[in-house]
Design an enzyme around this catalytic site. Sequence first.
Site, PDB file in Angstrom:
ATOM      1  N   ARG B 384       5.189  -6.299 -26.441  1.00 25.07           N
ATOM      2  CA  ARG B 384       5.505  -6.080 -25.033  1.00 25.07           C
ATOM      3  C   ARG B 384       4.313  -5.493 -24.284  1.00 25.07           C
ATOM      4  NH1 ARG B 384      11.463  -5.099 -23.180  1.00 25.07           N
ATOM      5  NH2 ARG B 384      11.254  -5.615 -21.014  1.00 25.07           N
ATOM      6  N   CYS B 385       3.149  -6.125 -24.497  1.00 25.97           N
ATOM      7  CA  CYS B 385       1.985  -5.705 -23.732  1.00 25.97           C
ATOM      8  C   CYS B 385       0.988  -6.829 -23.721  1.00 25.97           C
ATOM      9  CB  CYS B 385       1.339  -4.455 -24.310  1.00 25.97           C
ATOM     10  SG  CYS B 385       0.184  -4.766 -25.641  1.00 25.97           S
ATOM     11  N   GLU B 760       6.001  -6.031 -19.143  1.00 22.69           N
ATOM     12  CA  GLU B 760       5.406  -5.137 -20.134  1.00 22.69           C
ATOM     13  C   GLU B 760       5.000  -3.782 -19.579  1.00 22.69           C
ATOM     14  OE1 GLU B 760       3.937  -8.876 -22.750  1.00 22.69           O
ATOM     15  OE2 GLU B 760       2.578  -8.098 -21.268  1.00 22.69           O
TER      16      GLU B 760
END
Lengths: 287, 806
Positions: B384-385, B760
């Site tokens: 999630r980045c 994110e």
Amino acid sequence: MIPGPFDYHRPDSVADAIKLLAELGDEARPLAGGHSLIPMMKLRLATPDHLVDLAGIGALKGIVRDGDRIVIGAMITQHELLASETIASAVPILRETALLIADPQVRYRGTIGGNVANGDPGNDMPALMLTLGAEYTLEGPSGSRTVAASEFYQGAYFTAIEPGEILTSVSIPVLPAGHGYAYEKLKRKIGDYATAAAAVVLTMAGGKVATCSIGLTNLAETALLADDAAAAVIGTTLDDASLKKAAEAARAIMSPAGDGRGPPEYRKHVGGIMVERALKRAAAVAR
Amino acid sequence: MNDMSLTREEREAKLEGMGCKRKRVEDIRFTQGKGNYVDDVKLPGMLHGDFVRSPHAHARVKSINSEKALKVPGVLAVITAETLKTVNLAWMPTLAGDVQMVLADGKVLFQNQEVAFVVATDRYAADDGVAAVEVEYEPLPVLVDPFKALDPDAPLLREDIKDKKDGAHGPRKHHNHIFEWTVGDRELTDAAFNKADVTIKEMISYHRTHPSPLETCQCVCSFDKVKSELTIWGTFQAPHVIRTVVSLIAKLPEQKIHVIAPDIGGGFGNKVGAYPGYICAAVASIVTGKPVKWVEDRIENLTATSFARDYHMTTEIAATKEGKVTGLRVHVLADHGAFDACADPSKWPAGFFNIVTGSYDFPVAYLAVDGIYTNKAPGGVAYRCSFRVTEAAYCIERAMDILAQKLDMDPAELRLKNFVKPEQFPYHSALGWEYDSGDYHTAMRKAMESVKYAELRQEQAAKREAFKRGETREIMGIGVSFFTEIVGAGPSKNCDILGIAMFDSCEIRLHPTGAGIARMGTKSQGQGHETTWAQIIATEIGIPADNIMVEEGNTDTAPYGLGTYGSRSTPVAGAAIAMAARKIKAKAQMIAAYKLEVHEDDLEWDIDGFRVKGLPEKFLGMKDISWIAYNSPPPGMEPGLEAVSYYDPPNMTYPFGAYICVMDIDVDTGVYKVRRFYALDDCGTRINPMIIEGQVHGGLTEAFAIAMGQEIHYDETGNVTTGSFMDFFVPTAVETPKWETDYTVTPSPHHPIGAKGVGESPNVGGVPCFSNAVNDAFSFLGSTHIQMPHDYWRNWKAARELGAVG
């Protein structure tokens, strides 16, 4: 996460279950709610050839008051305990503790018999049963016998159950009116076993502790009865010094393992705090 | 016909376009259990595969005996590295330029590494077969501690490349060294430190964790021997890339490979890479001529496919005594595990970690990253980045707090003093990025006012005094973080995956009745693309979102795209959607001009159609134009109304946000309570505020998990001790704090609709915010930095080490 092959049996009486277990021998395991055994089977850490499911045995259901005792059938689920008026009024700490076991889905399946019989130090009911002075009925090929909870637990997953025996019921003495109680459980999240937990049942007289018993969960290879800790508060007003003494006495018998919940020194430390907090809260509800 | 009896507001509302809190259309099937996931794919004669995995973290494989396994009823084949060598697939290339064993070839390098693949008629038989395979191992010394990886006597892990002096990203310094990556001006940075009034230095670790999506990685491979075609249903965040990579590895013509990503139950970076399961299932299908399904269980997912983070960042800041930062120097020891399988754009061995100057105007900076091998699972995915942006944000946000503490300044004030100013955009950072837009001061001040920051600090001061007097055993922490992200990979000038430029695409086809279908190169895993993509189209061309069907994930029908991860969908595909819609609109305008008998320039766009300027009654709506486009287009014009756009973004986008957390910690037990968490996000233009809010809630929940307990932990022998949800912290609704969300809007100047990406941000900004809250709580007792995760026992340990617990 897929269990090995096994045969499934579903007897409808205790006698049939015992007979099956005798015939099938070491490779058979009785199945209650399955919340310990089935995960072990999925990891293939347990590989029984036969499962004898006790769910079809009506005689293992039921919660009855028998004089000054409450008798609970082994296949009563945690959810059924929570729904029982008898339990709520006569043994409210049992309701409080059951509510802290895992989550509703687990409580629909998990049974009191499985919880106390498995000998898992992480289960919540064994320490409570020690605290309450409960007795277990075991039935096997050579008949029925009664074992006190205090005599039952011998080591992690080792109990007084003999091969071929089934724990069929749990019997708890009815607690005196006005008793105080609390089950303090520290856990990382819903569904986790206790990092440390303490059960307290006490009575108060004239502002002082008259009787007290304390049980400890997941702080040693088995659930523990903390007699010295209980003795340390009897006759006191639960002042800070007595609470500290009780916590120290409890810590003296703890020997927790280190795991993801923390190293042994942490678990002992918070184990003592759970004892203090449970004592205080129990005293507050006592009349 | 367009209904002219409606008001403008009613016409606009009917579109459910951008800015509308449109309900997620995909949820109709998800909430009824009618989604179609990979494990729902059931083909006639389908077989099931499962892995024999190594119990050892490092061992030589002496022998593999499949004899007993092959006798298990239902077991058809046991595939080993020797089998795969016959088709040259015992090893596979990684996205990072390394190679990775598909099945153990002579040795194993991490616990639960894939050793053999058992194929059987059902999943139970496959597992019985797995249990019956006999593998003889000879254990080897295990390397777990990354700080010992480059010791002269460290165990040699990668025998296959022991003589290789040059890796994919330059020279290797040691047999366990992968790459060194440096950015920035070392001399100027050293000079800034030499004349600084104040410096800080801290080793800040971001521990190893895992994306752990609800649905694990899985696939069904079906090889058609007659047509020589391979169809793969898989949990793929980037289906087209998988198709191209399979074509290159398996030497199959690309048109004969059909990759289908059906509904996906969360990805978070876990489903970007290629895993041995995919290769083995494909080979097994080719060998047996039958479809083969492979489904990971939870333990396999956590221990074998794609960890995240594991960055150890020695961070230094130089500053004036007034608190103006003058230089940043960071060295990262990056633990990549046994193979370098990072899912970064190929030229970026440490992803976009050079965003580490954050939101601050550092005149100079220098960054060096050393990637190393250890006996742990490979991966290093962007959980999630956007490619190592979480690590960078954690690094700088923690370091700014440490500097504030040293200067005895408020951490929010220090940030305000050093923010890049609005007039400095586009801003060129010392480590080479061009920030497209931002207004950091406004966001920070809005956050501070919303939580009544000054009052919180007063309350904290009072509580600290009470604690010192022994009146309370609780300490209070206020966490501040201000992050700048870099998302939308990316411009082909600097972003590719194995040579494939990181553009994205959209194809829109309107039907005669004014409805249509749109397909993209992205793939939703829960982001709600079916909802939001239709909203962009609705606003752009005036067709109600409900009349646009969005389809993704089938490489035969979707235009080529690089998939969904790194918050790239809106910045890249979102732009392609707008551009494709504008092509349709341009043709529609020609049609309208012809029909309304005016010049195109005499028309103006009005919500859902074209109107002749100055003649409000002369209007032609998109619904009618669609019909005309097919059935009576202007003479010489091709019939039909469709367009395709491939969008190569000119720059990344730079979302930002200000987060504040208030936490109370009981020092006696280490138990924390998150009292408040306020998150202000600026993701530019907001397409669907409800979906944004949902994304922020989800990302914050993950950030909370990571900061407060979630980790992939190895003991000294290389055993994973957190390999199931019993020990790997995934919070339930009970543990999850209540979230307060807010926003500002600073549109991206180069994006067609000004949107930047948001999925994110909450993970990027949330982790430092929680960690700063814990660190802030303890700071008055004398600590500068406490490593994550901040679970109960570690908080107690910190309290004890600081003398707060007897």
